[in-house]
Design a protein around this motif. Structure first.
Motif, PDB file in Angstrom:
ATOM      1  N   THR A  77       0.776  -1.374  -0.397  1.00  0.00           N
ATOM      2  CA  THR A  77       0.594  -0.449   0.168  1.00  0.00           C
ATOM      3  C   THR A  77       0.554   1.603   0.302  1.00  0.00           C
ATOM      4  N   GLY A  78       0.542   2.220  -0.867  1.00  0.00           N
ATOM      5  CA  GLY A  78       1.326   3.581  -0.620  1.00  0.00           C
ATOM      6  C   GLY A  78       2.752   3.540  -1.696  1.00  0.00           C
ATOM      7  N   THR A  79       3.327   2.349  -2.161  1.00  0.00           N
ATOM      8  CA  THR A  79       4.687   2.548  -2.501  1.00  0.00           C
ATOM      9  C   THR A  79       4.655   1.269  -3.622  1.00  0.00           C
ATOM     10  N   VAL A  80       4.643   2.415  -4.409  1.00  0.00           N
ATOM     11  CA  VAL A  80       4.940   2.131  -6.320  1.00  0.00           C
ATOM     12  C   VAL A  80       6.450   1.089  -5.857  1.00  0.00           C
ATOM     13  N   GLU A  81       6.747   1.744  -5.672  1.00  0.00           N
ATOM     14  CA  GLU A  81       8.756   0.792  -6.176  1.00  0.00           C
ATOM     15  C   GLU A  81       8.035   0.010  -5.061  1.00  0.00           C
ATOM     16  N   SER A  82       7.662  -0.956  -3.874  1.00  0.00           N
ATOM     17  CA  SER A  82       7.366  -1.770  -3.616  1.00  0.00           C
ATOM     18  C   SER A  82       6.392  -2.852  -4.765  1.00  0.00           C
ATOM     19  N   MET A  83       5.686  -2.110  -5.654  1.00  0.00           N
ATOM     20  CA  MET A  83       5.002  -2.959  -6.764  1.00  0.00           C
ATOM     21  C   MET A  83       5.401  -3.458  -7.790  1.00  0.00           C
ATOM     22  N   GLU A  84       6.560  -2.296  -7.988  1.00  0.00           N
ATOM     23  CA  GLU A  84       7.267  -2.522  -9.341  1.00  0.00           C
ATOM     24  C   GLU A  84       8.385  -3.425  -9.177  1.00  0.00           C
ATOM     25  N   ILE A 141       2.972  -5.782   5.712  1.00  0.00           N
ATOM     26  CA  ILE A 141       2.844  -5.308   4.653  1.00  0.00           C
ATOM     27  C   ILE A 141       3.643  -4.494   4.305  1.00  0.00           C
ATOM     28  N   LEU A 142       3.551  -3.697   3.220  1.00  0.00           N
ATOM     29  CA  LEU A 142       5.311  -3.211   3.024  1.00  0.00           C
ATOM     30  C   LEU A 142       4.477  -1.717   2.095  1.00  0.00           C
ATOM     31  N   SER A 143       4.823  -0.423   2.898  1.00  0.00           N
ATOM     32  CA  SER A 143       4.139   0.659   2.882  1.00  0.00           C
ATOM     33  C   SER A 143       4.502   1.696   2.181  1.00  0.00           C
ATOM     34  N   SER A 144       4.407   3.064   3.263  1.00  0.00           N
ATOM     35  CA  SER A 144       5.965   3.742   1.845  1.00  0.00           C
ATOM     36  C   SER A 144       6.085   4.902   3.122  1.00  0.00           C
ATOM     37  N   THR A 145       7.314   4.698   2.946  1.00  0.00           N
ATOM     38  CA  THR A 145       8.490   6.604   3.574  1.00  0.00           C
ATOM     39  C   THR A 145       7.286   7.769   3.727  1.00  0.00           C
ATOM     40  N   LYS A 146       6.275   7.404   2.458  1.00  0.00           N
ATOM     41  CA  LYS A 146       5.671   9.143   2.562  1.00  0.00           C
ATOM     42  C   LYS A 146       4.852   9.276   3.397  1.00  0.00           C
ATOM     43  N   PHE A 147       4.376   8.213   3.784  1.00  0.00           N
ATOM     44  CA  PHE A 147       3.126   8.321   4.066  1.00  0.00           C
ATOM     45  C   PHE A 147       4.083   8.946   6.465  1.00  0.00           C
ATOM     46  N   LYS A 148       3.173   9.447   6.849  1.00  0.00           N
ATOM     47  CA  LYS A 148       3.073   9.900   8.140  1.00  0.00           C
ATOM     48  C   LYS A 148       3.747   9.210   9.007  1.00  0.00           C
ATOM     49  N   PRO A 149       4.006   9.672  10.257  1.00  0.00           N
ATOM     50  CA  PRO A 149       4.669   8.250  11.017  1.00  0.00           C
ATOM     51  C   PRO A 149       3.140   7.550  11.587  1.00  0.00           C
ATOM     52  N   GLU A 150       2.417   7.572  12.722  1.00  0.00           N
ATOM     53  CA  GLU A 150       0.488   7.692  12.362  1.00  0.00           C
ATOM     54  C   GLU A 150       0.180   6.615  11.522  1.00  0.00           C
ATOM     55  N   VAL A 151       0.039   6.470  10.099  1.00  0.00           N
ATOM     56  CA  VAL A 151      -0.535   5.875   9.216  1.00  0.00           C
ATOM     57  C   VAL A 151       0.850   4.390  10.152  1.00  0.00           C
ATOM     58  N   GLY A 152       1.923   4.381   9.156  1.00  0.00           N
ATOM     59  CA  GLY A 152       2.573   3.302   9.975  1.00  0.00           C
ATOM     60  C   GLY A 152       1.910   2.490  10.997  1.00  0.00           C
ATOM     61  N   GLU A 153       2.140   3.473  12.252  1.00  0.00           N
ATOM     62  CA  GLU A 153       1.541   2.705  13.612  1.00  0.00           C
ATOM     63  C   GLU A 153       0.236   2.016  13.367  1.00  0.00           C
ATOM     64  N   LYS A 154      -0.887   2.920  12.647  1.00  0.00           N
ATOM     65  CA  LYS A 154      -1.769   2.160  13.098  1.00  0.00           C
ATOM     66  C   LYS A 154      -1.228   1.025  11.993  1.00  0.00           C
ATOM     67  N   LEU A 155      -1.155   1.064  10.774  1.00  0.00           N
ATOM     68  CA  LEU A 155      -0.763  -0.904   9.925  1.00  0.00           C
ATOM     69  C   LEU A 155       0.350  -1.333  10.969  1.00  0.00           C
ATOM     70  N   SER A 156       1.077  -0.872  11.539  1.00  0.00           N
ATOM     71  CA  SER A 156       1.556  -2.607  12.115  1.00  0.00           C
ATOM     72  C   SER A 156       0.744  -3.062  13.573  1.00  0.00           C
ATOM     73  N   LYS A 157      -0.154  -2.016  13.307  1.00  0.00           N
ATOM     74  CA  LYS A 157      -1.091  -2.914  14.251  1.00  0.00           C
ATOM     75  C   LYS A 157      -2.099  -4.451  13.317  1.00  0.00           C
ATOM     76  N   ILE A 158      -1.886  -4.102  12.658  1.00  0.00           N
ATOM     77  CA  ILE A 158      -2.000  -5.017  11.943  1.00  0.00           C
ATOM     78  C   ILE A 158      -1.189  -6.526  11.377  1.00  0.00           C
ATOM     79  N   ALA A 159      -0.216  -5.981  10.762  1.00  0.00           N
ATOM     80  CA  ALA A 159       0.792  -6.964  10.878  1.00  0.00           C
ATOM     81  C   ALA A 159       2.154  -5.912  10.490  1.00  0.00           C
ATOM     82  N   PRO A 160       3.186  -6.834  10.585  1.00  0.00           N
ATOM     83  CA  PRO A 160       4.728  -6.280  10.868  1.00  0.00           C
ATOM     84  C   PRO A 160       4.558  -4.996   9.454  1.00  0.00           C
ATOM     85  N   THR A 161       5.148  -3.535   9.518  1.00  0.00           N
ATOM     86  CA  THR A 161       5.010  -2.598   8.714  1.00  0.00           C
ATOM     87  C   THR A 161       6.476  -2.353   8.431  1.00  0.00           C
TER      88      THR A 161
END
Length: 331
Positions: free
Chosen positions: A76-83, A135-155
């Motif tokens: 989510t949010g990382t086109v880099e990981s999609m490529e 979950i593979l997310s993006s460094t473009k996200f705000k820290p709080e987004v990453g924290e919320k995702l980390s509650k679902i799975a290692p992010t």
């Protein structure tokens, strides 16, 4: 009397022995049942045996604990990981959409994927239902987004900086057990880089080359750390214009400023999905007198969409395909 007493004792002893034998007979099936249960548990699928087992992965100086076997990856949010998934042929259970659908270039790996939301608009509920291993997310996200995702799975906050492209590729490879394939891809790029240098350096020596993207109806210029710029100015060794060196991430570039730069070559990426509100933007740019008077335009050295317009530019997939396309254009 003594005979009668003896007979009574014998009878009592016989009864006691019979009772003991009866108890032993009833305990035996229970013991056998316990052995059978243990055997059945031992024959369960390996996944149940490894439940709870984890491993640690290091990525850009940080350590992350993930399941020993990673099978369900949500991006989510990382086109880099999609490529990277595209070049490694990894099919994520969840991937981000653009305009409600997966980009055309990612169709080979998204036939079974569910949407994790749009690139900058996550769908947390959808991601939660997927039950991802990581979950593979993006460094473009705000820290709080990453924290919320980390509650679902290692992010993993995957870097959007092109200079980390090899680390990004190796991350996905380690998660999926495709390390050998990743190293082959990295070697392939280095080999093709040397070949391309030999083909185009004479042509582009002392030439001013810039890469721009049309987004939301405007021309965008990028810093030397993102987009195709590390490939152009680091890998291929061209000189970065001062405007590129001074850019902070992504910046709007006016035609007047572009005219001052007046590059010899323009690499332009344009995607309809990023310009839905301004469908005539390319015609407007190309019809502008300032654009028409640019050196690159007059010399027919504007390369539009050398590779898929949705490509990020700073990944293994982008770099390899860009090198091939640029070499073909200049030879």
């Amino acid at each position: 009397m003594k005979k009668l007493l003896m007979i009574s004792m014998i009878a009592i002893l016989a009864a006691a022995l019979a009772a003991c034998g009866s108890k032993a007979d009833t305990a035996a099936p229970k013991e056998e049942a316990a052995k059978t249960t243990t055997t059945e548990a031992a024959s369960e699928p390996a996944a149940s045996k490894t439940e709870g087992e984890t491993r640690v992965i290091k990525y850009l100086g940080q350590e992350y604990t993930v399941p020993a076997k990673v099978e369900r990856i949500a991006i989510t949010g990382t086109v880099e990981s999609m490529e990277d998934a595209l070049v490694l042929n990894v099919e994520p259970i969840g991937a981000m959409t653009s305009g409600g659908k997966f980009a055309e270039m990612f169709k080979p790996i998204t036939s079974k994927s569910e949407s994790t939301g749009e690139k900058i608009q996550l769908n947390f509920e959808s991601i939660l239902k997927m039950k991802p291993d990581v979950i593979l997310s993006s460094t473009k996200f705000k820290p709080e987004v990453g924290e919320k995702l980390s509650k679902i799975a290692p992010t993993f906050p995957v870097s959007h900086l092109s200079e980390n492209w090899d680390a990004n590729l190796r991350l996905l490879a380690e998660l999926t057990g495709k390390q050998d394939q990743a190293e082959q891809i990295l070697k392939q790029y280095q080999d093709e880089l040397e070949v391309t240098k030999g083909k185009i350096q004479a042509t582009l020596k002392d030439k001013k080359v810039i890469a721009v993207r049309v987004r939301a109806g405007s021309l965008m210029l990028y810093s030397d750390k993102v987009f195709f710029n590390p490939l152009l100015y680091t890998d291929l060794g061209f000189t970065a214009p001062e405007e590129v060196k001074a850019a902070k991430g992504q910046e709007t570039l006016s035609l007047e400023k572009l005219s001052e730069m007046n590059p010899d070559y323009i690499i332009l990426q344009y995607s309809e999905s990023e310009n839905k509100a301004t469908p005539t933007v390319m015609k407007d740019i190309e019809g502008n007198p300032i654009w028409k008077n640019l050196k690159a335009v007059k010399d027919n050295q504007v390369f539009v969409n050398l590779i898929d317009p949705d490509a990020q530019g700073g990944t293994a997939w982008s770099k390899i395909n860009f090198l091939k396309a640029l070499a073909e254009k200049l030879n």
